[in-house]
Every structure is written in C-alpha cells, then in structure tokens.
Scaffold this active site. Structure first.
Site, PDB file in Angstrom:
ATOM      1  N   HIS A 106       0.631  -1.055   0.227  1.00 19.57           N
ATOM      2  CA  HIS A 106      -0.366   0.244  -0.018  1.00 19.57           C
ATOM      3  C   HIS A 106       0.974   1.320  -0.359  1.00 19.57           C
ATOM      4  O   HIS A 106       2.100   1.354   0.907  1.00 19.57           O
ATOM      5  CB  HIS A 106      -0.755  -0.179   2.026  1.00 19.57           C
ATOM      6  CG  HIS A 106      -2.170   0.747   1.059  1.00 19.57           C
ATOM      7  ND1 HIS A 106      -3.320   1.577  -0.199  1.00 19.57           N
ATOM      8  CD2 HIS A 106      -1.632   2.670   1.191  1.00 19.57           C
ATOM      9  CE1 HIS A 106      -3.554   2.045   0.735  1.00 19.57           C
ATOM     10  NE2 HIS A 106      -3.148   3.138   1.398  1.00 19.57           N
ATOM     11  N   ALA A 107       0.742   1.952  -0.834  1.00 17.04           N
ATOM     12  CA  ALA A 107       1.914   3.112  -1.091  1.00 17.04           C
ATOM     13  C   ALA A 107       1.766   4.397  -0.017  1.00 17.04           C
ATOM     14  O   ALA A 107       0.724   4.746   0.760  1.00 17.04           O
ATOM     15  CB  ALA A 107       1.352   3.768  -2.582  1.00 17.04           C
TER      16      ALA A 107
ATOM     17  N   HIS B  22       0.474  12.116  -5.434  1.00 20.73           N
ATOM     18  CA  HIS B  22      -0.613  11.838  -4.468  1.00 20.73           C
ATOM     19  C   HIS B  22       0.704  11.492  -3.230  1.00 20.73           C
ATOM     20  O   HIS B  22       0.515  13.052  -2.165  1.00 20.73           O
ATOM     21  CB  HIS B  22      -1.425  10.568  -4.118  1.00 20.73           C
ATOM     22  CG  HIS B  22      -1.934  10.825  -2.894  1.00 20.73           C
ATOM     23  ND1 HIS B  22      -3.474  10.640  -3.065  1.00 20.73           N
ATOM     24  CD2 HIS B  22      -0.980   9.654  -1.232  1.00 20.73           C
ATOM     25  CE1 HIS B  22      -3.472  10.996  -1.116  1.00 20.73           C
ATOM     26  NE2 HIS B  22      -2.402  10.314  -0.074  1.00 20.73           N
ATOM     27  N   GLU B  23       1.423  10.215  -3.562  1.00 25.73           N
ATOM     28  CA  GLU B  23       2.754  10.299  -2.666  1.00 25.73           C
ATOM     29  C   GLU B  23       3.579  11.227  -2.337  1.00 25.73           C
ATOM     30  O   GLU B  23       4.077  12.200  -1.280  1.00 25.73           O
ATOM     31  CB  GLU B  23       3.746   8.958  -2.599  1.00 25.73           C
ATOM     32  CG  GLU B  23       2.673   7.585  -2.895  1.00 25.73           C
ATOM     33  CD  GLU B  23       1.264   7.836  -1.443  1.00 25.73           C
ATOM     34  OE1 GLU B  23       1.969   8.430  -0.178  1.00 25.73           O
ATOM     35  OE2 GLU B  23       0.308   7.573  -1.510  1.00 25.73           O
TER      36      GLU B  23
ATOM     37  N   HIS C  78       3.045  14.052  -0.533  1.00 27.26           N
ATOM     38  CA  HIS C  78       2.996  14.863   0.866  1.00 27.26           C
ATOM     39  C   HIS C  78       4.668  14.712   0.819  1.00 27.26           C
ATOM     40  O   HIS C  78       5.079  15.145   2.473  1.00 27.26           O
ATOM     41  CB  HIS C  78       3.575  12.902   1.678  1.00 27.26           C
ATOM     42  CG  HIS C  78       1.466  12.301   1.542  1.00 27.26           C
ATOM     43  ND1 HIS C  78       0.657  12.996   2.494  1.00 27.26           N
ATOM     44  CD2 HIS C  78       1.302  11.154   1.143  1.00 27.26           C
ATOM     45  CE1 HIS C  78      -0.180  12.102   2.723  1.00 27.26           C
ATOM     46  NE2 HIS C  78      -0.092  11.177   2.031  1.00 27.26           N
TER      47      HIS C  78
ATOM     48  N   GLU D  42      -3.411  14.429   2.565  1.00 25.50           N
ATOM     49  CA  GLU D  42      -4.221  13.841   1.268  1.00 25.50           C
ATOM     50  C   GLU D  42      -4.006  14.284   0.673  1.00 25.50           C
ATOM     51  O   GLU D  42      -4.332  14.014  -0.632  1.00 25.50           O
ATOM     52  CB  GLU D  42      -5.164  12.989   2.223  1.00 25.50           C
ATOM     53  CG  GLU D  42      -4.488  12.122   3.498  1.00 25.50           C
ATOM     54  CD  GLU D  42      -3.752  11.239   2.938  1.00 25.50           C
ATOM     55  OE1 GLU D  42      -3.554  10.685   2.196  1.00 25.50           O
ATOM     56  OE2 GLU D  42      -3.196  10.961   4.025  1.00 25.50           O
TER      57      GLU D  42
ATOM     58  N   HIS E  82      -6.786   0.686   6.039  1.00 26.64           N
ATOM     59  CA  HIS E  82      -6.527   1.611   6.649  1.00 26.64           C
ATOM     60  C   HIS E  82      -7.086   0.951   8.051  1.00 26.64           C
ATOM     61  O   HIS E  82      -6.797   1.698   9.024  1.00 26.64           O
ATOM     62  CB  HIS E  82      -7.479   2.887   6.790  1.00 26.64           C
ATOM     63  CG  HIS E  82      -6.749   3.431   5.310  1.00 26.64           C
ATOM     64  ND1 HIS E  82      -7.403   2.638   3.848  1.00 26.64           N
ATOM     65  CD2 HIS E  82      -6.450   4.427   4.686  1.00 26.64           C
ATOM     66  CE1 HIS E  82      -6.417   3.261   3.311  1.00 26.64           C
ATOM     67  NE2 HIS E  82      -5.508   4.718   3.494  1.00 26.64           N
TER      68      HIS E  82
ATOM     69  N   TYR F 209      -9.181  12.098   3.937  1.00 24.99           N
ATOM     70  CA  TYR F 209      -9.383  11.455   2.190  1.00 24.99           C
ATOM     71  C   TYR F 209     -11.083  12.193   2.213  1.00 24.99           C
ATOM     72  O   TYR F 209     -10.416  13.359   0.872  1.00 24.99           O
ATOM     73  CB  TYR F 209      -9.690  10.062   2.191  1.00 24.99           C
ATOM     74  CG  TYR F 209      -8.197   9.254   2.805  1.00 24.99           C
ATOM     75  CD1 TYR F 209      -7.148   9.647   1.820  1.00 24.99           C
ATOM     76  CD2 TYR F 209      -8.478   8.485   3.696  1.00 24.99           C
ATOM     77  CE1 TYR F 209      -6.244   9.270   2.014  1.00 24.99           C
ATOM     78  CE2 TYR F 209      -7.620   7.751   4.196  1.00 24.99           C
ATOM     79  CZ  TYR F 209      -5.737   7.836   3.510  1.00 24.99           C
ATOM     80  OH  TYR F 209      -4.526   7.411   3.823  1.00 24.99           O
TER      81      TYR F 209
HETATM   82  O1  X8Z Z   1      -4.153   5.354   1.198  1.00 26.93           O
HETATM   83  C1  X8Z Z   1      -4.099   6.454  -0.017  1.00 26.93           C
HETATM   84  C2  X8Z Z   1      -3.053   6.906  -0.109  1.00 26.93           C
HETATM   85  C3  X8Z Z   1      -1.943   6.509   1.083  1.00 26.93           C
HETATM   86  S1  X8Z Z   1      -2.393   7.338   2.265  1.00 26.93           S
HETATM   87  C4  X8Z Z   1      -2.198   5.573  -0.957  1.00 26.93           C
HETATM   88  N1  X8Z Z   1      -5.555   6.890  -0.584  1.00 26.93           N
HETATM   89  C5  X8Z Z   1      -6.609   5.910  -0.070  1.00 26.93           C
HETATM   90  C6  X8Z Z   1      -7.102   4.770  -0.081  1.00 26.93           C
HETATM   91  O2  X8Z Z   1      -6.558   3.773  -0.935  1.00 26.93           O
HETATM   92  O3  X8Z Z   1      -8.128   3.954   0.790  1.00 26.93           O
HETATM   93  C7  X8Z Z   1      -5.304   7.570  -1.062  1.00 26.93           C
HETATM   94  C8  X8Z Z   1      -6.884   7.832  -1.777  1.00 26.93           C
HETATM   95  C9  X8Z Z   1      -7.388   7.419  -0.638  1.00 26.93           C
HETATM   96 ZN    ZN Z   2      -1.805   9.841   0.962  1.00 28.34          ZN
END
Ligand code: X8Z
Ligand code: ZN
Length: 604
Positions: free
Chosen positions: A340-341, A371-372, A375, A399, A502, A512
């Site tokens: 997960h990024a 997105h990354e 940050h 975010e 998450h 988000y």
């Molecule tokens: O978790 C993330 C990022 C890392 S902060 C990749 N996002 C959420 C997800 O993947 O569920 C970005 C969009 C929403």
């Molecule tokens: Zn993020």
C-alpha cells in the site's frame, strides 16, 4: 485542632515537594519541556522511523518483534509526554505555546494506557494486524494462491462475474482472523483515550480539527448533503449501464450495485469500468493515459520523475538524492512488503524522505505517485518548523496536495509535457463529459466511501457496534452511503473491514473525505488567482508561479496555525464547502440528469 491543621499542612508540603507535577509551574518550565520534546523527537524519531521502515519493507518475524518493541516504548513515552503537557493546563500561556501543548496532548491515533503490559499488548496487536494485511494471501488450492495485487489484477480488469466474485471473496478471507485482535486493540485504545481525558477514541479522533468534535462532524455531514445529489445521479447512471452489461441476475435495474463488479477491490473508485459506463462519441478522440505510459515505455522511476517535475514547475525544492536511493518503487519478487503506497519523513534533520510503493505502469498509479509526492513536498516545505508543527494544517491537507496537482493533469498539460499533440488535446476537449466522467468515477465515487469508513469505526469505538454486528453494520453503512451491496450473504464469521488497509493499519480515513472536498476548493481558488476563465476541468496549475507561491506558503505553515487560517490563506474561505466540486462537475451533473430521465433512481 491546631495540631490537626499542622499535620494536614505537613502532609500537603511533603506531597507537593515529592511530586514535581504539582509544584507551581512557570513559562520557563513549559519552554524546557518543549525543548526536551524537540530533542527527543530529533534523537529517537529517526531510529523509530527506521524500525517501521524495515518492518514494512521486510515483513518477517524479527522485524515485527522490533517494531512492536519500539511501538510500546514510543507509545508509553508519548503518553508520559501528554501527561506532562497537561500539568500546564492551568497556566496562562501565549497562544503559540498553548497550541504546542494541545498538539502534544492530542497527537494520538491508538493510545495505550500508561501500563507496560497493556502498551506491550497493544503494540503487538498493531504490528500483527499490519503484517497480516501486508503479507496477506489466500490459496484456493495448493497451487492457486493470490496476494492482494494478484487479486486486484482480476478485480480491476475482468468482466467475468464468477471470476470477479472469486477474487472478491478470496481477498476477504484475510479479514477473518483479524476480528478478535481488532476488537481487543479497540478495547485497549479506548482505555488509553479515556486516560488522556477524552470521552474515548471517537472524541480523540475528531477533536483534532480546531473546533469542537460535534461541529466538525456536522460540517462533514452538511457537505455530504450538498454533494449527494451528484453522487446519486452517478450511481443511477452506472447502475443502468451495468444492468445493460451484466443483466438482471447480477445487476437488478433498481437498488444497489453489487460490490464485486466495480473495477476496484473496495468499490471506492469506478474508473476501471469507464468503458462500460460511458460510450464515447466515435468521432471524439479521448486520451488514454495508461496507453500513453505503456507506449512510451516509461519506467517506474520515470513516472516519479515526471510527477516531481510538476512540483518543480511550482517552485518546490528538488527531491534529495537519498529519496531516489532509498525509496521503494517496484514490488520485490522475493520478500513480503506492505505494498500500500505511503510517504515517509524519516529524518527531518538529514532530509531523509522516501516513498514506498509497488508501482504499476498505469494512469491510476501515475495519479497515486502525485499523491505520494504531495506528502513528500509537504514534509520538505515544513521541515524548518519545530517537530510538533511538522504536520499538515489538518490531516486532510496532507492528503489533498498531490491530488490537487493531479486535477491539473489536463489534455493541455499533457501537451505541454509532450505526451499528446495539440490536435489530440483539442479533440479530447471537444467531449467534456468524457473527461469529467473519467474524473468523477474516482473523485465523486470515493466520497461516500471516505465518509462511511470512519462512521463504522466510530460506532465500534463508542460501543454502538459490537462483536455481534461488526460485519453487518459495515454493510449497512456501505448500503446507506454508497448504494453498494455485498454480492453474497456476509455473516459475522467474516470481518470485511479488515480487508481494507486502513482498518488493520489504524489510519484515520476522514482525512481522505476532507481532501476529496478541499482539493476542488483549492483548485478553483488557484484557477481564479491565475485568471483562468475556461471550465475548471480544463484549468491546469502546471508551471504557474502565482499558484506555486500560494501552495508553497500554505504548506510551509505546517500545523503551526488552526487549519482554517491555512485554508483562508489559499482559498479566502474558512470552511469546507461542496460548491467547488459541484462547480467542477456541473456539466456532468446536467448530462446525468438528462440521461437519468425516466429511470427510477435511488435505493432503499
Ligand atoms: O491510502 C491512500 C494513499 C496513501 S495515504 C495511497 N489513499 C486512500 C486509499 O487508498 O484508500 C489515497 C486515496 C484514498
Ligand atoms: Zn496519502
């Protein structure tokens, strides 16, 4: 009588002398406390970060042991710090000092009580849950095993409902064994939050927004009511198209969308079913970014370099060499990593920033790279601040930065960087609904998901949701907010929330939702500032110095001021609003309303 009085005084003096916390405090005590915090963060922070980095890059028995040990010690230290900060509660202090102390008192996600055993148990569970997700695989038979990325390949591209269902249910098997651990973690976290003086975790999580928690939650709901008609119209149109594609058995013409055919493991973005949802005008030429990335044979690193260039065009500092040397860009073949990024600020003193991502060569990951980097450039922008202020104005700001830039990946921008010809860009702009539909299938679709996720979590925290309805309550919320239903009966033996990063990773998710709303407010304000007069979806802030200054100034404030101040500096407004996202998608909403005439929209 007199003797008794003397005795009481003696006891009081003894106690107050032996207990440092109740002696009269002064501003200089606060100063030395804050200095101690800064020093501790400087010395312990980078080592703890390295332990976390190793444990996410090499998921092994030993790396989890180390990170659990660090987690325990760091968590106890942070609680002690918060308690010490609370000893200054009655002191009359300058605003800035008070803010720093408040941030120290509230800077927790899953706090441990001040108890070695419980803190150890909590840290163990957290590391276990993270590893269970990161190394999660499911085997249907001995030689038929899949990890998340392998399951996602099916979900993202297959159109075979049986195959989709198999992948969808297969990945959710990893959630089952998390259930009891998750509940125990919440139980300990609740104790920790109460010890810190909060009503519980919900109160702790939503008290971080420079306003009372209830007002903040009301605000997020108010904005959802504003944008819900747009989402409802989209859900209705998508249902019609999916019904056409899959027929009555899989997608009834009324009601909810089945979760497994939406082109995303969690149904949080429907961009991968764009071709089903929207029939392009055969004469219009749309731009397919995935094909461009693949045709140009871009490497993963080149994709990151292009994103970096966007930030540099706005006047940001280039990324340090160590970013390129130490980041993870490609999924390793021979070990378990958390794919997960994520973006890391390992050591502000040496500017050691990194991303960790298993990049795939497609448009979705190109956006995630932005997105990354959002940050990362935030970290660099507030690097000069004391450690308590090195954070986003609120977590949604952090975010929103990269996503804000991604809104500027317009046909015109793609021409500027030589990806498409001017003629092609002009042709694509002839069909605004196609462009907006592609954006909305991610930007609008994700909204109710980003809102419902913490509503579920908050229910678990307060005890409204219990062990007996953990999974059914998840689906009730998904149905209510997203109009999405599970494709099969999901009893309480499943723990479907656990199949989303998450939840085992304990990353708050409302951030988000905020980002998805605020990025349009930022975009509209910057486009106005630039004097852009066309439709918002054609505006790109790329290479615009005025936009660059506004963004950089806001990021450089870190968390030093209430988020409303940072928000005002960029947008001129102090509150969340659905107006900008609605302005952005206005042509699409009008188009959807026409398309939906005669359909029976909505769901129970
Ligand atoms: O978790 C993330 C990022 C890392 S902060 C990749 N996002 C959420 C997800 O993947 O569920 C970005 C969009 C929403
Ligand atoms: Zn993020």
């Amino acid at each position: 009588m007199n003797k008794l009085f003397i005795l009481v005084i003696t006891i009081f003096i003894t106690v107050s002398c032996s207990n440092n916390d109740s002696k009269v405090k002064t501003i200089s005590d606060v100063e030395s406390f804050l200095e101690k915090v800064e020093q501790e963060d400087k010395t312990l922070g980078p080592v703890a970060s390295s332990a976390y980095w190793i444990s996410s890059n090499f998921i092994t028995y030993d790396s989890q042991k180390i990170v659990a040990d660090f987690g325990k010690r760091y968590s106890l230290m942070s609680v002690q710090r918060a308690n010490e900060a609370a000893t200054f509660d009655n002191l009359d202090l300058p605003e800035d000092m008070r803010r720093k102390l408040d941030l120290i008192k509230g800077g927790f996600v899953m706090p441990a009580p001040l108890d070695e055993t419980l803190a150890g148990e909590l840290a163990n569970i957290e590391s276990e849950l993270g590893a269970m997700y990161g190394s999660g695989t499911h085997c249907f038979s001995e030689n038929d095993c899949y990890d998340l990325e392998a399951f996602e390949q099916i979900i993202d591209s297959s159109r075979n409902p049986d195959e989709l269902l198999k992948a969808w249910t297969g990945w959710r098997e990893i959630g089952k064994p998390m259930k009891d651990k998750y509940l125990r973690m919440v139980e300990i976290g609740e104790l920790g939050a109460k010890d810190l003086g909060y009503d519980g975790l919900t109160d702790l999580w939503f008290s971080k927004y420079d306003m009372p928690a209830e007002d903040f939650l009301d605000d997020t709901d108010r904005v959802w009511e504003e944008v819900k008609p747009l989402y409802d119209a989209l859900q209705c149109h998508v249902r019609d198209r999916l019904h056409e594609e899959y027929g009555d058995d899989i997608v009834p013409s009324e009601g909810m969308l089945p979760a497994h055919i939406l082109g995303n493991m969690w149904g949080q973005s429907w961009a991968n079913i764009y071709d089903i949802v929207f029939e392009e005008n055969p004469n219009a030429e749309s731009i397919d970014l995935t094909s461009i990335i693949q045709e140009r044979n871009l490497t993963e690193i080149e994709m990151v370099e292009i994103a970096e260039d966007f930030f540099l065009s706005l006047g940001f500092e280039p990324l340090p060499d160590t970013f390129w040397e130490r980041s993870l860009f490609v999924k390793p073949v021979d070990r378990n990593v958390v794919c997960h990024a994520s973006a890391w600020d390992l050591d502000p003193a040496t500017k050691d920033v990194r991303i960790k991502m298993c990049i795939e060569k497609n448009a979705e990951d190109f956006v995630t790279i932005h997105h990354e980097l959002g940050h990362i450039f935030y970290y660099q922008a507030y690097n000069h601040l004391p450690s308590v202020y090195r954070s986003g104005a609120n977590d949604g700001f952090h975010e929103a930065v990269g996503d804000l830039l991604a809104l500027s990946i317009t046909p015109d921008y793609l021409t500027q960087i030589g990806f498409v010809t001017e003629e092609k860009a002009e042709a694509a702009e002839q069909d605004p609904i196609a462009l907006l539909m592609k954006q909305a299938l991610d930007g609008v679709v994700s909204l109710p998901w980003t809102l419902m996720l913490d509503k579920w979590r908050s229910g678990v925290f307060t005890g409204e949701i219990t062990k007996d309805n953990l999974n059914s309550s998840w689906w009730e919320l998904r149905e209510k907010y997203q109009g999405i239903a599970s494709p099969m009966e999901r009893g309480e033996e499943y723990f479907d929330p656990g199949a989303k990063y998450h939840i085992p990773g304990n990353t708050p998710y409302t951030r988000y939702y905020l980002a998805k709303i605020m990025q349009y407010q930022f975009h509209e304000a910057l486009c106005n500032e630039m004097g852009f007069e066309g439709p918002l979806h054609e505006c790109s802030i790329y290479d615009n110095p005025a936009a660059g200054v506004k963004i950089r100034d806001m990021l450089a404030m870190g968390q030093s001021k209430p988020w409303q101040d940072a928000f005002e500096a960029l947008t001129g407004e102090r509150a969340l609003s659905g107006t900008s996202i609605l302005n952005y998608y206005k042509p699409l909403q009008e188009w959807l309303e026409k398309e939906n005439e005669g359909r029976s929209c909505g769901w129970e």
